[in-house]
Design a protein around this motif. Sequence first.
Motif, PDB file in Angstrom:
ATOM      1  N   ASP A   1      23.849 -18.907 -22.690  1.00  0.00           N
ATOM      2  CA  ASP A   1      24.878 -19.226 -21.242  1.00  0.00           C
ATOM      3  C   ASP A   1      25.169 -18.409 -20.568  1.00  0.00           C
ATOM      4  O   ASP A   1      26.676 -17.465 -20.743  1.00  0.00           O
ATOM      5  CB  ASP A   1      25.783 -20.693 -21.475  1.00  0.00           C
ATOM      6  CG  ASP A   1      26.581 -20.820 -20.450  1.00  0.00           C
ATOM      7  OD1 ASP A   1      26.190 -20.700 -18.993  1.00  0.00           O
ATOM      8  OD2 ASP A   1      27.501 -21.720 -20.646  1.00  0.00           O
TER       9      ASP A   1
ATOM     10  N   ASN B   1      26.935 -17.187 -17.171  1.00  0.00           N
ATOM     11  CA  ASN B   1      28.021 -17.302 -16.722  1.00  0.00           C
ATOM     12  C   ASN B   1      29.259 -18.948 -17.314  1.00  0.00           C
ATOM     13  O   ASN B   1      29.769 -19.120 -16.799  1.00  0.00           O
ATOM     14  CB  ASN B   1      27.216 -18.366 -15.119  1.00  0.00           C
ATOM     15  CG  ASN B   1      26.938 -19.448 -14.902  1.00  0.00           C
ATOM     16  OD1 ASN B   1      26.729 -19.799 -15.868  1.00  0.00           O
ATOM     17  ND2 ASN B   1      25.757 -19.471 -14.415  1.00  0.00           N
TER      18      ASN B   1
ATOM     19  N   ASP C   1      29.072 -22.179 -17.577  1.00  0.00           N
ATOM     20  CA  ASP C   1      29.139 -23.448 -16.788  1.00  0.00           C
ATOM     21  C   ASP C   1      28.018 -24.299 -18.076  1.00  0.00           C
ATOM     22  O   ASP C   1      27.950 -25.978 -17.986  1.00  0.00           O
ATOM     23  CB  ASP C   1      28.024 -23.537 -16.015  1.00  0.00           C
ATOM     24  CG  ASP C   1      26.868 -23.322 -15.293  1.00  0.00           C
ATOM     25  OD1 ASP C   1      26.070 -22.647 -17.053  1.00  0.00           O
ATOM     26  OD2 ASP C   1      26.288 -23.160 -14.282  1.00  0.00           O
TER      27      ASP C   1
ATOM     28  N   SER D   1      20.203 -19.016 -13.168  1.00  0.00           N
ATOM     29  CA  SER D   1      21.174 -20.258 -13.499  1.00  0.00           C
ATOM     30  C   SER D   1      20.549 -21.594 -13.856  1.00  0.00           C
ATOM     31  O   SER D   1      19.075 -22.099 -13.013  1.00  0.00           O
ATOM     32  CB  SER D   1      22.062 -20.593 -12.150  1.00  0.00           C
ATOM     33  OG  SER D   1      22.480 -21.929 -12.431  1.00  0.00           O
TER      34      SER D   1
END
Length: 529
Positions: A309, A311, A313, A340
Amino acid sequence: MAISSSAFAQAVLFARPGAAPQPTDVRALGDTDGDGHADFGVWRGSLDSPDGSVRVYSGDDGSVRYTILGSESMPIGPCRRVGDVDADGYDDLLIGASGANGGFGSAYVFSGVDGSEIHRIDGPLEPSDWNFGSGVAPVGDLNADGYDDFLAIARRPLEGFNRHIVFSGADASVLRTWNLHPWTSSSAAGDVDADGYGDVVVYDAQPTEVVRVFSGQTGQEILNIPESAYSPMPNGNGAGFVRAAGDVDRDGHDDLILGMHRLVGDGVVVVFSGATGAVMYTLIGSTIPEVGTSTVFGAGFGFVSSAGDVNGDGFGDFSVGAPDTDVGGLSQAGAVHVFSGADASLIHSFYGGLQNERLGYNVSGARGYDIDDDGFDDVVAGTRASIAYAFDLGATGNPGRLRTHGAGCQGSNGRVPTIDSRGLAQIGEQFRVSLRGALDNGLALLYVGVPSELPLDSVGMIGCTLYQSPFMSVSATTDAHGMAGFDVAVSPNPSSVGLTVEMQWVSWDAAITPIGARLSEGLTVVVGS
């Protein structure tokens, strides 16, 4: 399309020498020395030994931690992160040596702590086996005993199949065997059916291409995804690589990623739901401007890996190498693209800066693979120019953390109680804390407290450590497989940001004296925003 090498700012944490003249293979290894920084392993070809070597680098300062040297009797290739095979709290290394034993081959597991040998398995296991160790792979904890297991391939060329053999991390005994077509590769799938057991994914290229997933619990096939369900060019011979993608859609099931680097010119990547096998995303390299192309073979977009992960989120992101991409007039400089898991949008691209560097020849990452200890996951990538890279994605903020550390202590059933987590430790979010390896249908307590460390050998609990000063506990009953879980809801109050607590499972085990309990390793929880 011509790509400029300055199109994205590269955040290079480390660049270290790799194999010469062979391709440089680099692998994410986790934190092998307990300093809070994830480390990485680099295959150095014949630089240190004519029979190959693997060098492990510190994620803290990039220094060499140790080197595993091959020998005439033990020629070694690239390493694989195999999880915690000996349940000491540190990830270990898996290496195949198909040329050992006069061609019968061997497979080795080395300690992540110091490079010492944990297991050596020599072929042939059966008289008709050949080139044992020609393929090796981590498979997670297939029998939920707290020890991560591993797979090695033995070829049966005269009989037209290969044996894919799973070995116990605890004692190297054989747990499962699948007889599959030649040119079939295997890897860890994560837990696609959310039953608490690690599963195995297979890319089967014969007689037609198909992605298959086998249950770690039962050994039975639980997913079968034919080429017609995912390929934009059936029978296109895309030369596929299938890997665990992590939980891309946050549904509690680990998902899968398939790269076909020669399909449709510049390559194709497909992400599958682990829950259903349905296609979640299809990325065609020629339609993504940042991927570019190559005047030689096409971009080669399709060397895939989980990126953890990156970033913060909560969605599992993924990385794709495109080693044949031309960059700013540099033929086959290569590239690595990170996407993403939330919507398959491009998060960041890294580009090679040398002619024929071929950055992205391999990529590696995982949930919790945080080299610089900033709370966001990082990625590593190999080249064909004798350089191994570790990249930071440049995310900022306070993502919250869920980090296991230390080691559990073995119970009377031979298993080690093991703690794990899934979700987000952020305000207004929730995460699940799970237990495996305890007694079946027994009592367990989830302790929550202030971080500390108290070895319990002096009170007769040999090898056990209490990683906290508990201020509360939650009771649970394990199921018929020795598993339990508890969902934690994080307060939405901003004042919770920065709160740090320690969690640890205590499994009651009356056969253990003088105190009838076994403990898992610790889980440090830091609440983020």
